[in-house]
Design a protein around this motif. Structure first.
Motif, PDB file in Angstrom:
ATOM      1  N   VAL A  94       0.851  -1.192   0.000  1.00 33.64           N
ATOM      2  CA  VAL A  94       0.000   0.000   0.000  1.00 33.64           C
ATOM      3  C   VAL A  94       0.887   1.243   0.000  1.00 33.64           C
ATOM      4  CG1 VAL A  94      -1.720   1.331   1.261  1.00 33.64           C
ATOM      5  CG2 VAL A  94      -1.832  -1.150   1.280  1.00 33.64           C
ATOM      6  N   ILE A  95       1.851   1.234   0.902  1.00 33.08           N
ATOM      7  CA  ILE A  95       2.735   2.394   1.016  1.00 33.08           C
ATOM      8  C   ILE A  95       3.564   2.561  -0.253  1.00 33.08           C
ATOM      9  CG2 ILE A  95       4.689   3.326   2.313  1.00 33.08           C
ATOM     10  CD1 ILE A  95       3.514   2.170   4.781  1.00 33.08           C
ATOM     11  N   ALA A  96       4.100   1.450  -0.765  1.00 28.03           N
ATOM     12  CA  ALA A  96       4.940   1.540  -1.959  1.00 28.03           C
ATOM     13  C   ALA A  96       4.148   2.074  -3.146  1.00 28.03           C
ATOM     14  CB  ALA A  96       5.537   0.165  -2.281  1.00 28.03           C
ATOM     15  N   VAL A  97       2.956   1.525  -3.363  1.00 26.22           N
ATOM     16  CA  VAL A  97       2.149   1.954  -4.517  1.00 26.22           C
ATOM     17  C   VAL A  97       1.755   3.413  -4.370  1.00 26.22           C
ATOM     18  CG1 VAL A  97      -0.074   1.663  -5.673  1.00 26.22           C
ATOM     19  CG2 VAL A  97       1.275  -0.343  -5.104  1.00 26.22           C
ATOM     20  N   LEU A  98       1.290   3.795  -3.176  1.00 22.56           N
ATOM     21  CA  LEU A  98       0.872   5.182  -2.985  1.00 22.56           C
ATOM     22  C   LEU A  98       2.043   6.152  -3.168  1.00 22.56           C
ATOM     23  CD1 LEU A  98      -1.696   5.334  -0.082  1.00 22.56           C
ATOM     24  CD2 LEU A  98      -1.994   5.980  -2.457  1.00 22.56           C
ATOM     25  N   LEU A  99       3.179   5.837  -2.543  1.00 18.77           N
ATOM     26  CA  LEU A  99       4.331   6.746  -2.661  1.00 18.77           C
ATOM     27  C   LEU A  99       4.787   6.846  -4.109  1.00 18.77           C
ATOM     28  CD1 LEU A  99       6.688   6.053   0.380  1.00 18.77           C
ATOM     29  CD2 LEU A  99       5.344   8.089  -0.094  1.00 18.77           C
ATOM     30  N   ARG A 100       4.850   5.707  -4.778  1.00 17.65           N
ATOM     31  CA  ARG A 100       5.310   5.735  -6.163  1.00 17.65           C
ATOM     32  C   ARG A 100       4.319   6.450  -7.067  1.00 17.65           C
ATOM     33  NH1 ARG A 100       8.539   7.404  -6.992  1.00 17.65           N
ATOM     34  NH2 ARG A 100       8.779   6.956  -9.154  1.00 17.65           N
ATOM     35  N   PHE A 101       3.017   6.260  -6.796  1.00 17.81           N
ATOM     36  CA  PHE A 101       2.052   6.977  -7.624  1.00 17.81           C
ATOM     37  C   PHE A 101       2.178   8.483  -7.417  1.00 17.81           C
ATOM     38  CE2 PHE A 101      -1.955   9.286  -7.756  1.00 17.81           C
ATOM     39  CZ  PHE A 101      -2.127   9.296  -9.121  1.00 17.81           C
ATOM     40  N   MET A 102       2.135   8.899  -6.138  1.00 16.34           N
ATOM     41  CA  MET A 102       2.174  10.341  -5.860  1.00 16.34           C
ATOM     42  C   MET A 102       3.430  10.972  -6.432  1.00 16.34           C
ATOM     43  SD  MET A 102       1.231  10.615  -1.882  1.00 16.34           S
ATOM     44  CE  MET A 102       0.607   9.240  -1.020  1.00 16.34           C
ATOM     45  N   ASP A 103       4.574  10.354  -6.144  1.00 12.76           N
ATOM     46  CA  ASP A 103       5.829  10.989  -6.549  1.00 12.76           C
ATOM     47  C   ASP A 103       6.018  10.966  -8.060  1.00 12.76           C
ATOM     48  OD1 ASP A 103       6.295  11.639  -3.979  1.00 12.76           O
ATOM     49  OD2 ASP A 103       7.740  10.045  -3.581  1.00 12.76           O
ATOM     50  N   SER A 104       5.595   9.879  -8.713  1.00 12.86           N
ATOM     51  CA  SER A 104       5.794   9.851 -10.166  1.00 12.86           C
ATOM     52  C   SER A 104       4.832  10.819 -10.841  1.00 12.86           C
ATOM     53  CB  SER A 104       5.607   8.432 -10.716  1.00 12.86           C
ATOM     54  OG  SER A 104       4.254   8.065 -10.647  1.00 12.86           O
ATOM     55  N   PHE A 105       3.671  11.018 -10.234  1.00 19.56           N
ATOM     56  CA  PHE A 105       2.705  11.936 -10.827  1.00 19.56           C
ATOM     57  C   PHE A 105       3.142  13.390 -10.678  1.00 19.56           C
ATOM     58  CE2 PHE A 105      -1.530  13.437 -12.033  1.00 19.56           C
ATOM     59  CZ  PHE A 105      -1.888  12.471 -12.951  1.00 19.56           C
ATOM     60  N   MET A 106       3.999  13.630  -9.696  1.00 18.25           N
ATOM     61  CA  MET A 106       4.464  15.000  -9.467  1.00 18.25           C
ATOM     62  C   MET A 106       5.892  15.205  -9.948  1.00 18.25           C
ATOM     63  SD  MET A 106       2.971  15.792  -5.759  1.00 18.25           S
ATOM     64  CE  MET A 106       2.806  14.275  -4.915  1.00 18.25           C
ATOM     65  N   ILE A 107       6.440  14.256 -10.678  1.00 21.33           N
ATOM     66  CA  ILE A 107       7.854  14.314 -11.049  1.00 21.33           C
ATOM     67  C   ILE A 107       8.158  15.612 -11.801  1.00 21.33           C
ATOM     68  CG2 ILE A 107       7.527  13.077 -13.238  1.00 21.33           C
ATOM     69  CD1 ILE A 107      10.204  11.667 -12.604  1.00 21.33           C
ATOM     70  N   TYR A 108       9.242  16.245 -11.413  1.00 19.43           N
ATOM     71  CA  TYR A 108       9.597  17.496 -12.072  1.00 19.43           C
ATOM     72  C   TYR A 108      11.087  17.580 -12.382  1.00 19.43           C
ATOM     73  CZ  TYR A 108      10.616  22.419 -12.744  1.00 19.43           C
ATOM     74  OH  TYR A 108      11.079  23.585 -13.252  1.00 19.43           O
ATOM     75  N   THR A 109      11.890  17.550 -11.332  1.00 18.60           N
ATOM     76  CA  THR A 109      13.299  17.897 -11.479  1.00 18.60           C
ATOM     77  C   THR A 109      14.056  16.975 -12.432  1.00 18.60           C
ATOM     78  OG1 THR A 109      13.141  18.518  -9.171  1.00 18.60           O
ATOM     79  CG2 THR A 109      15.315  18.563 -10.141  1.00 18.60           C
ATOM     80  N   GLU A 110      13.826  15.655 -12.283  1.00 19.59           N
ATOM     81  CA  GLU A 110      14.672  14.729 -13.047  1.00 19.59           C
ATOM     82  C   GLU A 110      14.486  14.840 -14.557  1.00 19.59           C
ATOM     83  OE1 GLU A 110      12.761  12.463 -10.099  1.00 19.59           O
ATOM     84  OE2 GLU A 110      14.262  10.903 -10.383  1.00 19.59           O
TER      85      GLU A 110
END
Lengths: 266, 288
Positions: free
Chosen positions: B210-226
């Motif tokens: 649950v934590i892995a999927v949520l964190l990966r979804f949120m962060d990949s959806f907000m990806i900017y710098t890279e």
């Protein structure tokens, strides 16, 4: 079977390490060698790139700034998240479930959304370009995660401990500090690791809220893109140095990982 | 565990509430305020209602970057979650080798995001980068700055390199927390390797997943710098994701009203999808 596993993991680690190796390799090369051809190891080994960083205050102060605000952030995160996680785990109170999801929702706010308002908010209360401003801003996404993780750990500790301490005449704060915190220390280690990690690598907010005095190393690195082109060697050396503080943190929490990251819920 | 009703617990939550409210509610209110006004200067703004929202929803550039964002995040989840579980299953279970694996695995996570972009920017170059040169040597015409497919491949590969370790670390610890007795019981029943994974390991991994999927979804959806550092959104606008479009609008063009409306829509999308994931994955627990 085991041999195949070992082979698989070795292959994966190799994939992880190749870009790191390339960074390390470049940091020991002269700019001339980096740009002229592809060499698998430095032909003319040089430490000049590192010397630039360690002798120039405008470079090494970036590391100090980053470490200061990350440390403040970790401390604030743990201090506020611990009691809250305890409350969420043990008690039922008005609006607890809504509050919990609202907290999480802040982890979901795209930093880009908050850039301008943050800048205005922190400027208006005179915190612009201070370490505390960045530390507070990073709490926005670190505190909810810490509450989430710690809540799992605290739920793993039976309430009988709380009651026994109460019968033994412990006051709540004394019980919390003397008995409870040692029991969930791997949870605290893991939360601290996550807070450290996300604060250390975040740049968008950190750069927006600082200009000179509290500028993080990541922002200083973008400066090397100057009129004379990119100074790849120094950039690579600076990149290598950003990994080291993190490595130290991982070294200290590595033994908590197996028991720790499972968040007490498994 | 049964929870005790106690409204005094609010005092324990109050510091978190105040801290997060300060960092979240005030800026969020500011954004809401901007999103319904047209701003000309510090003291001249007039109310425009929902015009910005209507405008944003019709904007083609935004729709395109939203589409790219959805494709990117789906690809990230589809690759990183199974790969992370696989890596966790392959890792040594104890001893010095396990420690070493953990530390090496954590390295990509600890590199500031712009440095990650910089590393891959050089690593992928066809003339002086190991990866780019290798691709060209084995016969691919690889150039991530000019070719859309190559740019996507590089951005995806970079993200997989950077974030799969997070999934793997979480899953690894989840696996370590499974009592040995479960495996012994499976052995007595002569369960196959797949049955052990399907009926013992996977259910026990659920809470960390649950934590892995949520964190990966949120962060990949907000990806900017890279991707910004790596490709600058190019070639063309093929790797321009939502955050970058938003930042260009707010900072580059100083189009604050429209950017604020866009921000709110963006935020609601992330919120809605995360809530769906969250309830979908934790739903079966409700009955217990």
């Amino acid at each position: 079977m085991n041999q195949r596993k070992g082979f698989g993991i070795a292959f994966y680690i190799l994939f992880l390490m190749l870009p790191i190796y390339w960074l390390l390799n470049m940091s020991f090369k002269t700019n001339q060698e980096i740009l002229s051809s592809l060499t698998l190891w430095p032909k003319t080994f040089t430490l000049d790139n590192y010397a630039v960083i360690f002798t120039d205050p405008s470079w090494y102060s970036g590391y100090i700034n980053s470490m200061i605000y990350v440390s403040i952030n970790v401390v604030i995160t743990l201090i506020v998240a611990l009691p809250a996680a305890y409350a969420f785990s043990r008690y039922k109170f008005v609006g607890d479930k809504h509050l919990f999801f609202w907290l999480l929702s802040n982890r979901m706010a795209p930093p880009a959304v908050f850039l301008l308002p943050f800048f205005q908010l922190y400027s208006s209360i005179g915190l612009f370009d201070t370490h505390i401003a960045v530390a507070l801003a990073h709490c926005l996404f670190n505190v909810p995660l810490a509450v989430w993780i710690l809540e799992g750990f605290i739920s793993g500790v039976p309430r009988e401990y709380d009651e026994m301490a109460y019968i033994d005449g412990y006051s709540f704060p004394r019980f919390f500090i003397k008995i409870f915190i040692p029991m969930i220390r791997s949870g605290i280690g893991v939360s601290a690791f996550f807070a450290f990690m996300f604060s250390w690598v975040e740049l968008l907010l950190a750069r927006t809220l600082t200009s000179v005095d509290a500028q993080p190393i990541g922002a200083i690195m973008t400066r090397t893109v100057g009129a004379s082109g990119i100074d790849w060697g120094v950039l690579a050396a600076a990149g290598v140095l950003t990994i080291i503080p993190g490595l130290l943190v991982v070294w200290f929490v590595r033994n908590h990982v197996a028991t720790g990251f499972a968040l007490g819920r498994v | 565990m049964k929870k005790i009703p106690n409204n005094k617990a609010w005092w324990l939550v109050l510091p978190v509430f105040l801290l997060v409210a300060f960092s979240a509610l005030i800026p969020l209110m500011t954004v809401v305020n901007y999103s319904v006004q047209d701003i000309f200067g510090p003291n001249s703004a007039y109310f425009v209602g929902i015009d910005w929202f209507r405008d944003v929803l019709r904007n083609e550039a935004l729709q395109e970057s939203l589409g790219r964002q959805i494709v990117f995040s789906s690809a990230v989840l589809l690759i990183e979650i199974p790969l992370g579980i696989g890596v966790a299953l392959m890792m040594p279970t104890a001893g010095k080798r396990a420690s070493l694996c953990l530390i090496l695995l954590a390295i990509p996570l600890l590199i500031p995001w712009n440095v990650v972009g910089t590393i891959w920017q050089i690593f992928g170059r066809g003339d002086i980068g190991l990866f780019g040169r290798a691709m060209n040597e084995i016969g691919f015409d690889y150039n991530y700055t000019a070719d859309t497919v190559d740019a996507w491949l590089t951005v995806l590969l970079m993200d997989v390199w950077h974030w799969t370790p997070l999934v793997a670390l979480l899953c690894y610890s989840g696996l370590r927390a499974i009592p040995q007795a479960f495996y012994q019981a499976a052995e007595i029943d002569r369960a196959s390797r797949w049955a052990i994974f399907r009926y013992i390991q996977l259910p026990r991994l659920k809470s960390v997943l649950v934590i892995a999927v949520l964190l990966r979804f949120m962060d990949s959806f907000m990806i900017y710098t890279e991707p910004f550092v790596l490709t600058g959104g190019g070639p063309g606008s093929s790797t321009t994701f939502l955050s970058q479009t938003l930042t260009t609008m707010a900072v580059g063009q100083f189009d604050i009203g429209r950017a604020a409306a866009f921000s709110l829509i963006y935020f609601l999308i992330v919120l809605l999808v995360s809530w769906l994931f969250f309830t979908a994955i934790t739903y079966p627990d409700r009955d217990k």
